[in-house]
Scaffold this motif. Structure first.
Motif, short mmCIF file in Angstrom:
data_model
loop_
_atom_site.label_atom_id
_atom_site.label_comp_id
_atom_site.label_asym_id
_atom_site.label_seq_id
_atom_site.Cartn_x
_atom_site.Cartn_y
_atom_site.Cartn_z
N ALA A 154 -51.82 1.33 -54.82
CA ALA A 154 -51.49 0.55 -53.63
C ALA A 154 -52.39 0.92 -52.47
CB ALA A 154 -50.02 0.77 -53.26
N ALA A 155 -52.69 2.21 -52.31
CA ALA A 155 -53.56 2.66 -51.22
C ALA A 155 -54.97 2.11 -51.37
CB ALA A 155 -53.59 4.18 -51.17
N TRP B 250 -49.35 3.97 -45.67
CA TRP B 250 -48.83 2.60 -45.85
C TRP B 250 -48.27 2.43 -47.25
CZ3 TRP B 250 -50.05 -1.02 -49.48
CH2 TRP B 250 -49.49 -2.30 -49.29
N ALA B 251 -48.99 2.95 -48.26
CA ALA B 251 -48.56 2.81 -49.65
C ALA B 251 -47.20 3.47 -49.88
CB ALA B 251 -49.61 3.40 -50.59
N ILE B 252 -47.01 4.64 -49.30
CA ILE B 252 -45.75 5.38 -49.51
C ILE B 252 -44.58 4.64 -48.87
CG2 ILE B 252 -44.51 7.49 -48.90
CD1 ILE B 252 -47.22 8.96 -49.17
N ILE B 253 -44.73 4.23 -47.60
CA ILE B 253 -43.60 3.59 -46.91
C ILE B 253 -43.33 2.19 -47.46
CG2 ILE B 253 -43.94 4.91 -44.80
CD1 ILE B 253 -45.23 2.47 -43.54
N PHE C 85 -56.72 1.58 -41.49
CA PHE C 85 -57.10 1.72 -42.89
C PHE C 85 -58.57 2.15 -42.98
CE2 PHE C 85 -53.77 -1.49 -42.59
CZ PHE C 85 -52.84 -1.01 -43.49
N SER C 86 -58.88 3.25 -42.32
CA SER C 86 -60.26 3.73 -42.27
C SER C 86 -60.71 4.35 -43.59
CB SER C 86 -60.45 4.74 -41.14
OG SER C 86 -59.58 5.85 -41.32
N SER C 87 -59.75 4.81 -44.39
CA SER C 87 -60.06 5.41 -45.68
C SER C 87 -58.86 5.25 -46.61
CB SER C 87 -60.41 6.90 -45.53
OG SER C 87 -59.24 7.63 -45.16
N ILE C 88 -59.06 5.57 -47.86
CA ILE C 88 -57.96 5.50 -48.82
C ILE C 88 -56.88 6.52 -48.46
CG2 ILE C 88 -57.34 5.96 -51.24
CD1 ILE C 88 -59.98 4.67 -52.05
N TYR D 86 -59.08 -1.99 -49.47
CA TYR D 86 -60.11 -3.00 -49.65
C TYR D 86 -59.74 -4.33 -48.97
CZ TYR D 86 -62.89 -0.11 -52.74
OH TYR D 86 -63.69 0.89 -53.25
N PHE D 87 -58.46 -4.61 -48.85
CA PHE D 87 -58.04 -5.84 -48.17
C PHE D 87 -58.09 -5.71 -46.65
CE2 PHE D 87 -55.82 -6.96 -52.23
CZ PHE D 87 -56.41 -8.21 -52.40
#
Length: 236
Positions: A155-156, A180-183, A171-174, A161-162
């Motif tokens: 998800a991260a 964001w992916a966790i929440i 979203f400067s890096s993975i 990439y989006f």
């Protein structure tokens, strides 16, 4: 003498053992209350002295209990490094670390006193069943955690990439995208970071759907394990 102490310290179906376990449980609850009260600002010195006395008394009893459990254990090292042995040790450790040291410099270690609440697991029948269920389902739980970590990383990477070009500050890096992916996968959704591109929003929709399933899976695993772990005598 050793066998008599063992019959009291370890959980047995006799009045003295039950009284001992009830006293320890009561002291655990008292120590948790005093631990919480110590965080109240502007306490009077007299109140703090009383709390310190109660804390000292509880630690002395917990220490005696810990030493007695080591004394009656058939395999002493095995008990010391067991889950309950480590919990008993960590429950009294902060008090002794504070001797001769300014406790403010060890403030981070004071949270170890919270381990006292885990001592209740030993005396609670329902918690014992829960612990037994977790052990029986540990392979499924580890598999679930492993798959969840993979999904979080996936998800991260996807949201990075989006949204990287549209929101480089969020979203400067993975690694930044992992929050964001966790929440999102846990369906918490604080709203502090969210997608603004069409692709990011569509990707978020699918991640949210997966997240709903992730939340439900451990409930099913633990429920099934709890059902299997209940002894026939417990059902009666």
């Amino acid at each position: 003498m050793k066998e008599y102490i063992k019959s009291i310290v370890e959980i047995n179906d006799n009045p003295v053992s039950r009284f001992f376990s009830l006293c320890i449980q009561a002291l655990i609850l008292v120590s948790i209350v005093t631990f919480s009260m110590e965080t109240i600002p502007d306490l009077e010195p007299k109140t703090r002295s009383i709390l310190h006395f109660v804390e000292t008394f509880c630690v002395i009893i917990f220490t005696i209990e810990y030493l007695l459990r080591i004394y009656v254990a058939n395999h002493k090292l095995k008990f010391i490094f067991s889950v309950f042995g480590l919990i008993d040790f960590l429950a009294i450790l902060p008090f002794y670390l504070a001797f001769g040291v300014d406790l403010r410099s060890l403030r981070a270690l004071r949270f170890l006193r919270l381990f006292r609440i885990f001592k209740l697991v030993r005396y609670n029948r329902a918690m014992t069943q829960f612990t037994r269920a977790i052990k029986s389902a540990k392979e499924q739980i580890f598999l679930f955690i492993f798959i969840t970590l993979i999904l979080i990383y996936f998800a991260a990477v996807g949201i990075y990439y989006f949204e990287n070009q549209a929101q480089p500050e969020h979203f400067s890096s993975i690694f930044d995208s992992l929050w964001w992916a966790i929440i999102t996968l846990t369906t918490v959704g604080y709203g502090d970071v969210y997608p603004i591109t069409i692709g990011g929003k569509m990707f978020t929709f699918f991640i949210l759907m997966i997240g709903l399933g992730i939340v439900a899976i451990p409930t099913g695993i633990i429920s099934s394990a709890l059902t299997k772990s209940v002894d026939p005598d417990d059902k009666e």
